[in-house]
Structure formats: structure tokens, C-alpha cells
Design a protein around this motif. Structure first.
Motif, PDB file in Angstrom:
ATOM      1  N   GLY A 139     -12.942 -39.702  27.773  1.00 35.91           N
ATOM      2  CA  GLY A 139     -12.987 -38.287  28.159  1.00 35.91           C
ATOM      3  C   GLY A 139     -11.954 -37.975  29.229  1.00 35.91           C
ATOM      4  O   GLY A 139     -11.282 -36.937  29.186  1.00 35.91           O
ATOM      5  N   GLU A 140     -11.802 -38.901  30.189  1.00 34.17           N
ATOM      6  CA  GLU A 140     -10.786 -38.700  31.230  1.00 34.17           C
ATOM      7  C   GLU A 140      -9.382 -38.760  30.633  1.00 34.17           C
ATOM      8  O   GLU A 140      -8.484 -38.038  31.063  1.00 34.17           O
ATOM      9  N   ALA A 141      -9.203 -39.592  29.625  1.00 33.64           N
ATOM     10  CA  ALA A 141      -7.895 -39.685  28.964  1.00 33.64           C
ATOM     11  C   ALA A 141      -7.564 -38.372  28.254  1.00 33.64           C
ATOM     12  O   ALA A 141      -6.411 -37.920  28.282  1.00 33.64           O
ATOM     13  N   VAL A 142      -8.555 -37.748  27.617  1.00 33.80           N
ATOM     14  CA  VAL A 142      -8.340 -36.471  26.944  1.00 33.80           C
ATOM     15  C   VAL A 142      -7.961 -35.394  27.972  1.00 33.80           C
ATOM     16  O   VAL A 142      -7.015 -34.631  27.776  1.00 33.80           O
ATOM     17  N   VAL A 143      -8.670 -35.350  29.080  1.00 29.92           N
ATOM     18  CA  VAL A 143      -8.381 -34.356  30.124  1.00 29.92           C
ATOM     19  C   VAL A 143      -6.977 -34.567  30.677  1.00 29.92           C
ATOM     20  O   VAL A 143      -6.213 -33.612  30.869  1.00 29.92           O
ATOM     21  N   LEU A 144      -6.605 -35.827  30.933  1.00 37.80           N
ATOM     22  CA  LEU A 144      -5.278 -36.128  31.452  1.00 37.80           C
ATOM     23  C   LEU A 144      -4.197 -35.698  30.463  1.00 37.80           C
ATOM     24  O   LEU A 144      -3.182 -35.113  30.857  1.00 37.80           O
ATOM     25  N   CYS A 145      -4.403 -35.975  29.189  1.00 40.17           N
ATOM     26  CA  CYS A 145      -3.431 -35.600  28.172  1.00 40.17           C
ATOM     27  C   CYS A 145      -3.278 -34.078  28.096  1.00 40.17           C
ATOM     28  O   CYS A 145      -2.162 -33.574  27.992  1.00 40.17           O
ATOM     29  N   TYR A 146      -4.400 -33.362  28.145  1.00 41.34           N
ATOM     30  CA  TYR A 146      -4.322 -31.896  28.115  1.00 41.34           C
ATOM     31  C   TYR A 146      -3.579 -31.354  29.331  1.00 41.34           C
ATOM     32  O   TYR A 146      -2.836 -30.389  29.238  1.00 41.34           O
ATOM     33  N   ARG A 147      -3.747 -31.992  30.469  1.00 38.01           N
ATOM     34  CA  ARG A 147      -3.050 -31.530  31.677  1.00 38.01           C
ATOM     35  C   ARG A 147      -1.554 -31.845  31.608  1.00 38.01           C
ATOM     36  O   ARG A 147      -0.724 -31.100  32.127  1.00 38.01           O
ATOM     37  N   ASN A 149       0.149 -31.995  28.811  1.00 37.49           N
ATOM     38  CA  ASN A 149       0.725 -31.202  27.721  1.00 37.49           C
ATOM     39  C   ASN A 149       0.040 -29.829  27.653  1.00 37.49           C
ATOM     40  O   ASN A 149      -0.648 -29.533  26.663  1.00 37.49           O
ATOM     41  N   PRO A 150       0.229 -28.977  28.636  1.00 37.64           N
ATOM     42  CA  PRO A 150      -0.490 -27.698  28.624  1.00 37.64           C
ATOM     43  C   PRO A 150      -0.010 -26.749  27.527  1.00 37.64           C
ATOM     44  O   PRO A 150      -0.770 -25.913  27.050  1.00 37.64           O
ATOM     45  N   THR A 151       1.255 -26.900  27.099  1.00 35.43           N
ATOM     46  CA  THR A 151       1.768 -25.990  26.063  1.00 35.43           C
ATOM     47  C   THR A 151       1.625 -26.576  24.667  1.00 35.43           C
ATOM     48  O   THR A 151       1.783 -25.860  23.687  1.00 35.43           O
ATOM     49  N   ALA A 152       1.338 -27.868  24.559  1.00 36.32           N
ATOM     50  CA  ALA A 152       1.215 -28.518  23.253  1.00 36.32           C
ATOM     51  C   ALA A 152      -0.041 -29.379  23.218  1.00 36.32           C
ATOM     52  O   ALA A 152       0.021 -30.612  23.202  1.00 36.32           O
ATOM     53  N   PRO A 153      -1.238 -28.770  23.165  1.00 32.12           N
ATOM     54  CA  PRO A 153      -2.467 -29.562  23.182  1.00 32.12           C
ATOM     55  C   PRO A 153      -2.687 -30.374  21.908  1.00 32.12           C
ATOM     56  O   PRO A 153      -3.460 -31.328  21.920  1.00 32.12           O
ATOM     57  N   LEU A 154      -1.995 -30.061  20.833  1.00 33.08           N
ATOM     58  CA  LEU A 154      -2.178 -30.833  19.598  1.00 33.08           C
ATOM     59  C   LEU A 154      -1.573 -32.232  19.701  1.00 33.08           C
ATOM     60  O   LEU A 154      -1.865 -33.095  18.875  1.00 33.08           O
ATOM     61  N   ASP A 155      -0.749 -32.484  20.708  1.00 27.07           N
ATOM     62  CA  ASP A 155      -0.183 -33.810  20.916  1.00 27.07           C
ATOM     63  C   ASP A 155      -1.238 -34.802  21.404  1.00 27.07           C
ATOM     64  O   ASP A 155      -0.959 -36.006  21.464  1.00 27.07           O
ATOM     65  N   CYS A 156      -2.423 -34.345  21.752  1.00 23.70           N
ATOM     66  CA  CYS A 156      -3.484 -35.203  22.285  1.00 23.70           C
ATOM     67  C   CYS A 156      -4.469 -35.633  21.197  1.00 23.70           C
ATOM     68  O   CYS A 156      -5.599 -36.006  21.492  1.00 23.70           O
ATOM     69  N   TRP A 157      -4.063 -35.636  19.950  1.00 23.30           N
ATOM     70  CA  TRP A 157      -4.999 -35.922  18.867  1.00 23.30           C
ATOM     71  C   TRP A 157      -5.499 -37.363  18.908  1.00 23.30           C
ATOM     72  O   TRP A 157      -6.651 -37.629  18.567  1.00 23.30           O
ATOM     73  N   ARG A 158      -4.682 -38.309  19.350  1.00 27.01           N
ATOM     74  CA  ARG A 158      -5.119 -39.709  19.419  1.00 27.01           C
ATOM     75  C   ARG A 158      -6.241 -39.876  20.455  1.00 27.01           C
ATOM     76  O   ARG A 158      -7.246 -40.551  20.185  1.00 27.01           O
TER      77      ARG A 158
END
Length: 179
Positions: A139-147, A149-158
Motif C-alpha cells: 500500500g505504501e508502494a502504491v502511494v509512493l508511486c502515485y506521488r 507520477n501525479p500526471t500519469a497514475p496509470l504507470d503504477c499498475w504493477r
């Protein structure tokens, strides 16, 4: 003994002014106009109105305070009556429609409420993610990835897929522990 007069003097005494007093015609007219007119002046009327309003407001506040105190007294009397009724029905013989144990007083209900609150608190404590570190890390990894990549949240699919897998694993472990 000498403090009062022994004779009462009933004669009126009149003093005459040696200097003549004269008033201007404007003063005489003003006084005569005021005495002839039954209406009050606007200044006096506004003063009277303000005074009446103030007295009405004071009386209204007094009545509200009195009403509030009467309501409190009524509430206290009803509360005492209800407690007495609960105590008498709980301590007395059960009637046909009320089985023994169905009648509960306020103290019993408060105890039950506290017991339920403690159970909810224990449930909330068990629900913490400390038992499932994989879920917390993903969950922390998802939050970090979203932060990042704020303009491209689809890059956090993994990261999202890993998080969903860890949640599914935690759910299966929890369900297995309940069996």
C-alpha cells in the motif's frame, strides 16, 4: 424635650421678591406650546420607546430563564420517576407479559453499552495492518508511486497489482483463521 416646637404655626408665610423676574416671549411661548400640546416631543418619545423595549426584553429574558428552570425540574422529576418505576418493576414480581430478566434498568443498559464499546475497540485493534506487513508495504508502494507520477497514475499498475495480490492473500489467511 425642647427638640420640637411647642406651638404649631398654621399661617402661610409669603415672601416677596424685591427684584422683578422677566422671561422672554420665546420662553413663554415655548412653555405654553408644550403645556397645550398633549403630544410628547420626538426625543422624549424615542426615550420612552427605548425604555419600554428594554423592560420588555428584560421581562422576556426573565420568563425564558424561568421556563428553562421549570423544564429542568420536570425532566429531573420524570427521570426520578422512571428510575423508581424501573427499580420497582425489576425488583418486584414479574407480570404475565414481562418475563423475569426482560426488564432492564438504566444501570444494566449502561453496562451492556460499555461492553459493546469494548468489543468494538478490540475489533478495531485487530483490524490494524500490523498483522499483515505485506499489505502495508505494498500500500505504501502504491502511494509512493502515485506521488512520484501525479500526471500519469496509470504507470503504477504493477504496484497496484502487487497490492491487490497481498490483500487477497491477507483475506484468505484471515478466513482460514476463522475456520
Amino acid at each position: 424635650m425642647g427638640a420640637g416646637q411647642s406651638k404649631v404655626d398654621t399661617e402661610e408665610k409669603v415672601f416677596y421678591n424685591e427684584t422683578p423676574i422677566q422671561f422672554s416671549q420665546d420662553v413663554v411661548n415655548h412653555l405654553s406650546d408644550r403645556s397645550m400640546s398633549p403630544d410628547t416631543s420626538p426625543e422624549r418619545q424615542s426615550t420612552l420607546d427605548a425604555h419600554v423595549r428594554a423592560r420588555i426584553q428584560a421581562e422576556l429574558q426573565h420568563l425564558r430563564a424561568e421556563e428553562e428552570s421549570v423544564q429542568k425540574e420536570i425532566e429531573l422529576a420524570l427521570e426520578r420517576e422512571n428510575i423508581d418505576r424501573e427499580m420497582s418493576s425489576a425488583g418486584g414480581e414479574p407480570s404475565d407479559e414481562v418475563a423475569k430478566g426482560d426488564v432492564k434498568n438504566s444501570m444494566t443498559l449502561m453496562g451492556d453499552l460499555e461492553e459493546i464499546r469494548s468489543k468494538v475497540d478490540r475489533f478495531q485493534a485487530r483490524k490494524q495492518l500490523s498483522d499483515y506487513p505485506a499489505v502495508k508495504e505494498s500500500g505504501e508502494a502504491v502511494v509512493l508511486c502515485y506521488r512520484q507520477n501525479p500526471t500519469a497514475p496509470l504507470d503504477c499498475w504493477r504496484e497496484v497489482r502487487e497490492f491487490n495480490a497481498s490483500v487477497a492473500q491477507a483475506e484468505s489467511q484471515h478466513l482460514a483463521s476463522l475456520r
